[in-house]
Design an enzyme around this catalytic site. Structure first.
Site, short mmCIF file in Angstrom:
data_model
loop_
_atom_site.label_atom_id
_atom_site.label_comp_id
_atom_site.label_asym_id
_atom_site.label_seq_id
_atom_site.Cartn_x
_atom_site.Cartn_y
_atom_site.Cartn_z
N ASP A 139 -5.61 -3.31 -19.09
CA ASP A 139 -5.63 -3.59 -20.54
C ASP A 139 -6.96 -3.13 -21.15
O ASP A 139 -6.99 -2.60 -22.26
CB ASP A 139 -5.42 -5.09 -20.79
N ASP A 143 2.25 -2.76 4.21
CA ASP A 143 3.48 -2.76 3.40
C ASP A 143 4.62 -3.12 4.34
O ASP A 143 4.43 -3.17 5.56
CB ASP A 143 3.71 -1.38 2.76
N ILE A 156 1.61 2.16 -6.96
CA ILE A 156 0.19 1.83 -7.18
C ILE A 156 -0.56 1.91 -5.86
O ILE A 156 -1.66 2.46 -5.79
CB ILE A 156 0.04 0.40 -7.76
N ASN A 176 9.35 -11.17 -7.51
CA ASN A 176 7.93 -11.08 -7.16
C ASN A 176 7.28 -12.43 -6.83
O ASN A 176 6.33 -12.47 -6.04
CB ASN A 176 7.16 -10.37 -8.27
N ALA A 191 0.80 -1.24 0.00
CA ALA A 191 0.00 0.00 0.00
C ALA A 191 0.82 1.28 0.00
O ALA A 191 0.27 2.36 -0.24
CB ALA A 191 -0.94 0.00 1.21
N ARG A 227 -7.05 0.71 -21.24
CA ARG A 227 -6.25 1.21 -22.38
C ARG A 227 -6.97 0.97 -23.70
O ARG A 227 -7.03 1.87 -24.55
CB ARG A 227 -4.89 0.50 -22.41
N HIS A 269 -1.71 -11.15 -19.41
CA HIS A 269 -1.30 -9.76 -19.18
C HIS A 269 0.20 -9.59 -19.42
O HIS A 269 0.97 -9.31 -18.51
CB HIS A 269 -1.68 -9.31 -17.77
N MET A 311 -3.04 2.35 -13.27
CA MET A 311 -3.24 1.02 -12.65
C MET A 311 -4.08 1.15 -11.39
O MET A 311 -4.92 0.28 -11.12
CB MET A 311 -1.88 0.39 -12.33
N1 LIG Z 1 -1.55 -5.96 -13.34
C1 LIG Z 1 -1.21 -4.84 -13.93
O1 LIG Z 1 -1.87 -4.41 -14.88
C2 LIG Z 1 -0.07 -4.03 -13.45
C3 LIG Z 1 0.83 -4.56 -12.54
N2 LIG Z 1 1.87 -3.81 -12.07
C4 LIG Z 1 2.77 -4.45 -11.11
O2 LIG Z 1 2.45 -4.02 -9.78
C5 LIG Z 1 3.59 -4.18 -8.94
C6 LIG Z 1 3.82 -2.94 -8.08
O3 LIG Z 1 4.14 -1.84 -8.88
P1 LIG Z 1 4.47 -0.41 -8.22
O4 LIG Z 1 3.44 -0.06 -7.21
O5 LIG Z 1 4.72 0.54 -9.33
O6 LIG Z 1 5.84 -0.72 -7.47
P2 LIG Z 1 6.49 0.05 -6.23
O7 LIG Z 1 7.89 -0.43 -6.10
O8 LIG Z 1 6.25 1.52 -6.34
O9 LIG Z 1 5.62 -0.46 -4.99
C7 LIG Z 1 5.65 -1.78 -4.59
C8 LIG Z 1 5.42 -1.82 -3.09
O10 LIG Z 1 5.44 -3.19 -2.70
C9 LIG Z 1 6.06 -3.22 -1.42
N3 LIG Z 1 6.51 -4.58 -1.08
C10 LIG Z 1 7.63 -5.22 -1.44
N4 LIG Z 1 7.67 -6.44 -0.84
C11 LIG Z 1 6.54 -6.54 -0.10
C12 LIG Z 1 6.02 -7.55 0.74
N5 LIG Z 1 6.65 -8.70 0.95
N6 LIG Z 1 4.85 -7.30 1.35
C13 LIG Z 1 4.17 -6.14 1.14
N7 LIG Z 1 4.64 -5.16 0.36
C14 LIG Z 1 5.80 -5.36 -0.25
C15 LIG Z 1 7.19 -2.22 -1.50
O11 LIG Z 1 7.63 -1.83 -0.21
C16 LIG Z 1 6.52 -1.10 -2.28
O12 LIG Z 1 5.93 -0.15 -1.41
C17 LIG Z 1 4.74 -4.49 -9.89
O13 LIG Z 1 5.00 -5.88 -9.87
C18 LIG Z 1 4.22 -4.08 -11.25
O14 LIG Z 1 4.83 -4.75 -12.30
C19 LIG Z 1 2.04 -2.52 -12.46
C20 LIG Z 1 1.17 -1.93 -13.35
C21 LIG Z 1 0.09 -2.66 -13.95
O1 LIG Z 2 4.13 -2.85 -17.96
C1 LIG Z 2 4.37 -3.08 -16.76
O2 LIG Z 2 5.43 -3.55 -16.34
C2 LIG Z 2 3.28 -2.80 -15.79
C3 LIG Z 2 2.02 -3.36 -16.31
O3 LIG Z 2 1.74 -4.54 -16.17
C4 LIG Z 2 1.21 -2.51 -17.17
O4 LIG Z 2 1.37 -1.27 -17.17
O5 LIG Z 2 0.36 -3.06 -17.88
#
Ligand SMILES: NC(=O)C1=CN([C@@H]2O[C@H](COP(=O)(O)OP(=O)(O)OC[C@H]3O[C@@H](n4cnc5c(N)ncnc54)[C@H](O)[C@@H]3O)[C@@H](O)[C@H]2O)C=CC1
Ligand SMILES: O=C([O-])CC(=O)C(=O)O
Length: 348
Positions: A183, A67, A46, A127, A42, A186, A210, A262
């Site tokens: 998706d 988090d 995102i 991840n 959190a 977009r 995805h 997102m």
């Molecule tokens: N499904 C989708 O369409 C999309 C998926 N994503 C994915 O979402 C994920 C997060 O992206 P962002 O928020 O930009 O990254 P970010 O790095 O800004 O935030 C991730 C957060 O996860 C936390 N975290 C790490 N390990 C953890 C754990 N064990 N328990 C709880 N929290 C933990 C971190 O402390 C950080 O606050 C990425 O894997 C990204 O690829 C991003 C965009 C679209």
């Molecule tokens: O592209 C990435 O890594 C994040 C994601 O899944 C998206 O924006 O659709």
């Protein structure tokens, strides 16, 4: 902007859509039972805007922000917003159980994002372990919650979650969702721009998975129908939707991937889950779920959401020849990403 924000507040107080600027689905409250939503990750890119959007959702009565660091600040900040949800922050593994207990919906945007030049699969090594440990805790503390998996690679993290739940004896395929709403968001935006139709009226299903070519938008089923688009236009729209994530990663130039769009997409999907749980009729969203509509064990398609989660996985409908080709081309990659996730849990 002042008028806009006042209209948000009015809409929230009324629990109805007071402004045409706002998606009606965010603010309709037919009945509002107590619902707890937990966001894991959190404090991230995102997680923070998603926490904000969930705090604005009147269907949420309790919002748990978890988090490994930074959540006390995010929770204090968001908690001052004068809406229904009671907010609490939880930090570090010893507080994870408390964050999860009693949750109806758990949203997982925890983990590392891409940098330019990386694929989503390059995130697997970090991840996969994060998702595995979070899902182990979900199985223990809120085995009945609907899980909205955002962490990438979704094509593997959803099978990872399923395997963890199976091992724990809590797996219910109706309750596990890979969030592919971005998706769809977009595809709708790009289609509206090209077809010159009002974006708020557009619907486009996106199926498959995805990542890259596994993202298959079905523009042949897009509404409102546009006869102005050529085959080349459809190809370009398909490619732009498939590369949407990369477009943002490159524009952010090392500072992460899509976060704001997102968070919006995640909030739309979580809202649909809550509405389904609350018994609202005809709630349909695309999601990556356990599926038998193709030979692959997980597949994104339209899903009808209800009191038990995914009540029905809907079929693909009729596809154009171009989409049929896309469907066949995506299967080997999607299959191997699914198998990679399953193997990870079986071997670790
Ligand atoms: N499904 C989708 O369409 C999309 C998926 N994503 C994915 O979402 C994920 C997060 O992206 P962002 O928020 O930009 O990254 P970010 O790095 O800004 O935030 C991730 C957060 O996860 C936390 N975290 C790490 N390990 C953890 C754990 N064990 N328990 C709880 N929290 C933990 C971190 O402390 C950080 O606050 C990425 O894997 C990204 O690829 C991003 C965009 C679209
Ligand atoms: O592209 C990435 O890594 C994040 C994601 O899944 C998206 O924006 O659709």
């Amino acid at each position: 902007m002042g008028a806009f924000l006042r209209s948000v507040e009015t809409a929230l107080r009324r629990g109805g859509a007071a402004s045409s600027h706002l998606p009606r689905r965010f603010f309709s409250v037919e009945s509002s039972p107590e619902r707890k939503v937990a966001v894991l990750g959190a404090a991230g890119g995102i997680g923070q805007p998603l926490a904000l959007l969930m705090k604005l959702n009147p269907l949420v009565s309790s919002l748990a922000l978890y988090d490994i660091a930074g959540t006390p600040g995010v929770a204090a900040d968001v908690s001052h917003i004068n809406t229904r949800a009671q907010v609490a922050g939880f930090m570090g593994e010893e507080q994870l159980g408390k964050a999860l207990e009693g949750s109806d919906v758990v949203i997982i945007p925890a983990g590392v994002p891409r940098k330019p030049g990386m694929t989503r699969d390059d995130l697997f090594n970090i991840n996969a372990g994060i998702v595995k440990s979070l899902c182990t805790a979900i199985a223990k503390y809120c085995p009945n919650a609907l899980v909205n998996m955002i962490s990438n690679p979704v094509n593997s993290t959803v099978p990872i979650a399923a395997e963890v739940f199976k091992k724990a004896g809590t797996y219910d395929e109706k309750k596990l969702f890979g969030v592919t709403t971005l998706d769809v968001v977009r595809a709708k935006t790009f289609y509206a721009g090209k077809a010159k139709v009002p974006v708020e009226e557009v619907d486009v299903p996106v199926v498959g998975g995805h990542a890259g070519i596994t993202i298959l938008p079905l523009f042949s089923q897009a509404t409102p129908v546009s006869n102005a688009l050529t085959d080349e236009d459809i190809k370009a729209l398909t490619k732009r939707t498939q590369d949407g994530g990369t477009e943002v990663v490159e524009a952010k130039a090392g500072k992460g991937s899509a976060t704001l769009s997102m968070a919006y997409a995640g909030a739309i999907f979580a809202d649909a889950c809550l509405k389904g749980l609350n018994g609202a009729p005809d709630i349909v969203e695309c999601s990556f779920v356990q599926s038998s509509i193709t030979e692959l064990p997980f597949f994104a398609s339209k899903v009808r959401l209800g009191k038990n989660g995914a009540e029905e996985v809907l079929g693909l409908g009729s596809l154009s020849d171009y989409e049929k080709q896309g469907l066949e081309s995506l299967k080997p990659e999607l299959k191997s990403s699914i198998e990679k996730g399953i193997k990870f849990v079986q071997e670790n």
